[in-house]
Scaffold this motif. Structure first.
Motif, mmCIF file in Angstrom:
data_model
loop_
_atom_site.group_PDB
_atom_site.id
_atom_site.type_symbol
_atom_site.label_atom_id
_atom_site.label_comp_id
_atom_site.label_asym_id
_atom_site.label_seq_id
_atom_site.Cartn_x
_atom_site.Cartn_y
_atom_site.Cartn_z
ATOM 1 N N ALA A 1 0.841 -1.210 0.000
ATOM 2 C CA ALA A 1 0.000 0.000 0.000
ATOM 3 C C ALA A 1 0.869 1.250 0.000
ATOM 4 C CB ALA A 1 -0.943 -0.006 1.207
ATOM 5 N N ASP B 1 9.412 3.422 7.341
ATOM 6 C CA ASP B 1 9.072 2.056 7.751
ATOM 7 C C ASP B 1 9.870 1.681 8.993
ATOM 8 O OD1 ASP B 1 7.516 -0.412 6.106
ATOM 9 O OD2 ASP B 1 8.852 -1.028 7.736
ATOM 10 N N LYS B 2 9.223 0.856 9.823
ATOM 11 C CA LYS B 2 9.913 0.440 11.054
ATOM 12 C C LYS B 2 11.002 -0.603 10.766
ATOM 13 C CE LYS B 2 6.480 -3.019 12.411
ATOM 14 N NZ LYS B 2 5.465 -3.378 13.387
ATOM 15 N N ARG C 1 12.494 -7.233 4.045
ATOM 16 C CA ARG C 1 12.111 -7.530 5.420
ATOM 17 C C ARG C 1 11.056 -8.643 5.351
ATOM 18 N NH1 ARG C 1 7.613 -6.656 3.708
ATOM 19 N NH2 ARG C 1 6.188 -4.919 4.025
ATOM 20 N N GLY D 1 0.709 -15.420 2.173
ATOM 21 C CA GLY D 1 0.641 -16.457 1.147
ATOM 22 C C GLY D 1 1.280 -15.993 -0.161
ATOM 23 N N GLY E 1 -0.088 -14.727 -2.772
ATOM 24 C CA GLY E 1 -0.876 -15.038 -3.965
ATOM 25 C C GLY E 1 -1.383 -13.743 -4.599
ATOM 26 N N ARG F 1 6.895 -12.813 -0.373
ATOM 27 C CA ARG F 1 6.625 -11.419 -0.051
ATOM 28 C C ARG F 1 7.877 -10.600 0.194
ATOM 29 N NH1 ARG F 1 1.740 -9.244 1.580
ATOM 30 N NH2 ARG F 1 2.960 -7.362 1.913
ATOM 31 N N ILE G 1 6.695 4.624 14.094
ATOM 32 C CA ILE G 1 5.809 5.711 14.543
ATOM 33 C C ILE G 1 4.928 5.174 15.670
ATOM 34 C CG2 ILE G 1 3.944 7.271 13.835
ATOM 35 C CD1 ILE G 1 6.781 7.840 12.576
ATOM 36 N N SER H 1 -0.336 -1.074 8.141
ATOM 37 C CA SER H 1 -0.779 -2.450 8.371
ATOM 38 C C SER H 1 -1.950 -2.597 9.348
ATOM 39 C CB SER H 1 0.419 -3.267 8.835
ATOM 40 O OG SER H 1 0.213 -4.615 8.582
ATOM 41 N N ASP I 1 -3.702 -15.487 10.650
ATOM 42 C CA ASP I 1 -3.249 -16.455 9.667
ATOM 43 C C ASP I 1 -1.910 -17.001 10.143
ATOM 44 O OD1 ASP I 1 -2.134 -17.714 7.313
ATOM 45 O OD2 ASP I 1 -3.685 -16.664 6.165
ATOM 46 N N ASP J 1 -4.131 -2.612 4.639
ATOM 47 C CA ASP J 1 -4.700 -3.214 5.865
ATOM 48 C C ASP J 1 -5.075 -2.153 6.893
ATOM 49 O OD1 ASP J 1 -4.174 -5.647 4.682
ATOM 50 O OD2 ASP J 1 -2.966 -6.441 6.324
ATOM 51 N N GLY K 1 -5.434 -9.458 0.124
ATOM 52 C CA GLY K 1 -5.219 -8.079 0.565
ATOM 53 C C GLY K 1 -4.254 -7.286 -0.302
ATOM 54 N N ILE K 2 -3.384 -7.987 -1.063
ATOM 55 C CA ILE K 2 -2.318 -7.262 -1.767
ATOM 56 C C ILE K 2 -2.907 -6.386 -2.886
ATOM 57 C CG2 ILE K 2 -0.119 -7.487 -3.002
ATOM 58 C CD1 ILE K 2 0.122 -10.315 -1.655
HETATM 59 C C1 LIG Z 1 -0.358 -15.222 6.706
HETATM 60 C C2 LIG Z 1 -1.043 -14.313 5.728
HETATM 61 C C3 LIG Z 1 -1.284 -14.764 4.436
HETATM 62 C C4 LIG Z 1 -1.816 -13.886 3.477
HETATM 63 N N1 LIG Z 1 -1.930 -14.317 2.186
HETATM 64 C C5 LIG Z 1 -2.313 -13.442 1.221
HETATM 65 C C6 LIG Z 1 -2.288 -13.824 -0.147
HETATM 66 O O1 LIG Z 1 -1.914 -14.940 -0.509
HETATM 67 N N2 LIG Z 1 -2.689 -12.905 -1.079
HETATM 68 C C7 LIG Z 1 -3.092 -11.647 -0.728
HETATM 69 O O2 LIG Z 1 -3.463 -10.862 -1.619
HETATM 70 N N3 LIG Z 1 -3.113 -11.256 0.573
HETATM 71 C C8 LIG Z 1 -2.709 -12.107 1.551
HETATM 72 N N4 LIG Z 1 -2.662 -11.690 2.856
HETATM 73 C C9 LIG Z 1 -3.009 -10.288 3.172
HETATM 74 C C10 LIG Z 1 -1.834 -9.357 2.816
HETATM 75 O O3 LIG Z 1 -0.654 -9.847 3.394
HETATM 76 C C11 LIG Z 1 -2.088 -7.932 3.329
HETATM 77 O O4 LIG Z 1 -3.400 -7.538 3.024
HETATM 78 C C12 LIG Z 1 -1.085 -6.943 2.704
HETATM 79 O O5 LIG Z 1 0.227 -7.247 3.105
HETATM 80 C C13 LIG Z 1 -1.418 -5.509 3.106
HETATM 81 O O6 LIG Z 1 -0.418 -4.630 2.630
HETATM 82 P P1 LIG Z 1 -0.099 -3.285 3.427
HETATM 83 O O7 LIG Z 1 0.881 -2.537 2.624
HETATM 84 O O8 LIG Z 1 -1.363 -2.635 3.829
HETATM 85 O O9 LIG Z 1 0.564 -3.777 4.810
HETATM 86 P P2 LIG Z 1 1.919 -4.573 5.068
HETATM 87 O O10 LIG Z 1 2.275 -5.413 3.934
HETATM 88 O O11 LIG Z 1 1.735 -5.247 6.390
HETATM 89 O O12 LIG Z 1 3.017 -3.436 5.212
HETATM 90 C C14 LIG Z 1 2.958 -2.512 6.267
HETATM 91 C C15 LIG Z 1 4.332 -1.908 6.494
HETATM 92 O O13 LIG Z 1 4.209 -0.933 7.529
HETATM 93 C C16 LIG Z 1 5.295 -1.040 8.413
HETATM 94 N N5 LIG Z 1 4.839 -0.553 9.725
HETATM 95 C C17 LIG Z 1 3.860 -1.098 10.493
HETATM 96 N N6 LIG Z 1 3.666 -0.350 11.598
HETATM 97 C C18 LIG Z 1 4.541 0.685 11.525
HETATM 98 C C19 LIG Z 1 4.816 1.791 12.388
HETATM 99 N N7 LIG Z 1 4.147 1.974 13.531
HETATM 100 N N8 LIG Z 1 5.783 2.662 12.019
HETATM 101 C C20 LIG Z 1 6.489 2.471 10.850
HETATM 102 N N9 LIG Z 1 6.249 1.445 10.000
HETATM 103 C C21 LIG Z 1 5.286 0.573 10.325
HETATM 104 C C22 LIG Z 1 5.666 -2.516 8.401
HETATM 105 O O14 LIG Z 1 7.017 -2.733 8.757
HETATM 106 C C23 LIG Z 1 5.373 -2.910 6.953
HETATM 107 O O15 LIG Z 1 6.525 -2.819 6.141
HETATM 108 C C24 LIG Z 1 -2.181 -12.558 3.841
HETATM 109 C C25 LIG Z 1 -1.992 -12.128 5.155
HETATM 110 C C26 LIG Z 1 -1.423 -12.975 6.089
HETATM 111 C C27 LIG Z 1 -1.194 -12.488 7.492
#
Ligand SMILES: Cc1cc2nc3c(=O)[nH]c(=O)nc-3n(C[C@H](O)[C@H](O)[C@H](O)COP(=O)(O)OP(=O)(O)OC[C@H]3O[C@@H](n4cnc5c(N)ncnc54)[C@H](O)[C@@H]3O)c2cc1C
Length: 414
Positions: free
Chosen positions: A15, A34-35, A41, A46, A48, A101, A124, A154, A177, A286, A298-299
């Motif tokens: 995101a 990012d933390k 990292r 999954g 997918g 990932r 943060i 997240s 998960d 997320d 979620g991706i």
């Molecule tokens: C086990 C599992 C399996 C999954 N399988 C799938 C799949 O197969 N296909 C799919 O589409 N989705 C899947 N999902 C969902 C998907 O992983 C998430 O929806 C997706 O990663 C969301 O992306 P994001 O960028 O919002 O958050 P994230 O990918 O979680 O990235 C958030 C970033 O923010 C950083 N961060 C967090 N808090 C702070 C803070 N306070 N200060 C600074 N930085 C911070 C973290 O270090 C991280 O780098 C799965 C989820 C899980 C848990």
């Protein structure tokens, strides 16, 4: 208050990196925080990617072609219902692209970092919206300021909680998960060209999956957080190992689980938050609840909401209007593109995961009805709509003559 940045993005996952990349390319001055101390990292997932993600973000295909991200495209699905009924679906084109990932996120992050400033190893812990700016406080007590923030931090988003956009107790809104990603030399699967989906839980909400990557086997098991806290707290790794044993007994996998590779991570599965913006703040991925509540995909939604947040932020920067009336355009945009499917996914989750009977009946029926199977898999991967699935189910449960009468009465074309 002056700041060297136009927009601060917290979180460098799909995101945040998508948002930062789009903003940076358009000429905005962006700080991406990012933390994580470095990229790559870890991120339990999954991995997918649905085929439509590559249509929406064609540069992801370029990452595959360039070998920057290794991918296993699969076009076959083994689907199993709670009573053990199994059906296999096959199509010509890939249904899902399986990536690791850490590698995928690093590639997205690098693209973003090429057009914006980054700060790694910065967590943060507080976000305060002031009349003229946003103040972000790090765990070291440093204050970082900017005209606006995109919270892409997240599932446990600090930005969402501190701005009051997420207030519900986590256990009501999240799933957990539990998964491992293990080298094929240790843990292997019978069919590496397919994904396995197990809609096997008899308790509230649950699924299992086997996702074969290029060199690794990824398998996991999800359930509602409240059920996890009641039944599995402190026993997740043990439960996971037992599940792998079950898969071995039924001949799906061979080898040994890697206990040290076990990881659990929350997923918000209650649909997007009631409000995803406020003065000087937008939430993406997320952090805003942009996850399909039925499939836990979620991706795609993280990248789409990140891109749409960037569009709205860019307009705010150009007009210097950061108030919530201006930022409301974001919510309109995501509702238009992904709103219906996300809201339907919550409805489907409530209906289907409310007991195993409905799921059994659906999979048994799909075994006899190839079109229904096609629509279930298509809906799960974002290739067909809820309406198409629902209409087919309605049609197949009423006699044809009744359906034809309904069709001619409402002028409904098939
Ligand atoms: C086990 C599992 C399996 C999954 N399988 C799938 C799949 O197969 N296909 C799919 O589409 N989705 C899947 N999902 C969902 C998907 O992983 C998430 O929806 C997706 O990663 C969301 O992306 P994001 O960028 O919002 O958050 P994230 O990918 O979680 O990235 C958030 C970033 O923010 C950083 N961060 C967090 N808090 C702070 C803070 N306070 N200060 C600074 N930085 C911070 C973290 O270090 C991280 O780098 C799965 C989820 C899980 C848990």
């Amino acid at each position: 208050m002056s700041s060297p940045f136009d927009v601060i993005v917290v979180g460098g996952g799909p995101a945040g990196s998508t948002a930062a990349y789009k903003l940076g390319l358009a000429g905005a001055k962006v700080l991406l925080i990012d933390k994580a101390a470095e990229f790559p990292r870890e991120k339990p997932c999954g991995g997918g990617l649905s085929a439509r993600l590559l249509e929406r973000f064609p540069y992801v295909g370029d990452l595959f072609d360039a070998g920057e991200v290794s991918v296993n495209p699969v076009s076959r699905v083994h689907l199993e219902s709670p009573d053990g009924t199994r059906v296999t679906y096959q199509q010509g084109d890939p249904i899902l692209y399986l990536v690791r990932r850490w590698q995928f996120d690093e590639a997205l992050f690098k693209r973003a970092a090429s057009v914006c400033s980054v700060r790694l190893g910065t967590t943060i812990r507080k976000c305060e919206v002031k009349p003229t700016h946003v103040e972000l406080e790090t765990t070291e007590g440093e204050i970082i300021t900017g005209p606006m923030v995109i919270g892409a931090d997240s599932a446990n988003s600090v930005i969402a909680r501190h701005t009051g956009l997420r207030s519900e107790a986590a256990h009501k809104e999240y799933a957990v998960d539990m998964m491992e990603e293990t080298d094929y030399s240790r843990l292997d699967v019978k069919d590496r060209d397919a994904i396995y989906l197990f809609l096997t839980l008899t308790e509230t909400f649950g699924y299992g999956y086997i996702f074969p990557k290029t060199h690794h086997l990824n398998l996991g098991f999800g359930c509602k957080l409240d059920w996890y806290l009641k039944e599995l707290r402190g026993k997740g790794a043990e439960h996971h190992a037992q599940w792998v044993e079950t898969l071995k007994r039924q001949g799906d996998v061979t080898g040994e689980t890697n206990r040290s590779g076990y990881k659990a991570f929350p997923i918000p599965v209650s649909g997007p938050l009631a409000k995803t913006y406020t003065d000087r703040v937008l939430l993406a991925g997320d952090a805003g609840g942009f996850v399909n509540a039925f499939t836990a995909e979620g991706i795609f939604y993280a990248m789409t909401s990140g891109a749409l947040a960037a569009d709205t932020a860019l307009n705010a920067v150009r007009t210097q209007q950061y108030d919530e009336r201006t930022l409301a355009a974001y919510e309109k945009a995501w509702r238009q593109e992904i709103g219906d499917e996300l809201l339907h996914s919550v409805d489907i989750q409530h209906r289907l995961f409310n007991g195993s009977g409905r799921m059994d009946a659906l999979v048994r029926k799909a075994k006899e009805d190839p079109e229904l199977l096609h629509l279930i898999i298509g809906y799960s991967m974002g290739a067909s709509t809820y309406e198409q699935l629902r209409n087919h189910m309605m049609r197949s449960t009423v006699p044809t003559w009744v359906w034809n009468k309904v069709k001619s009465a409402v002028g409904f074309a098939r």
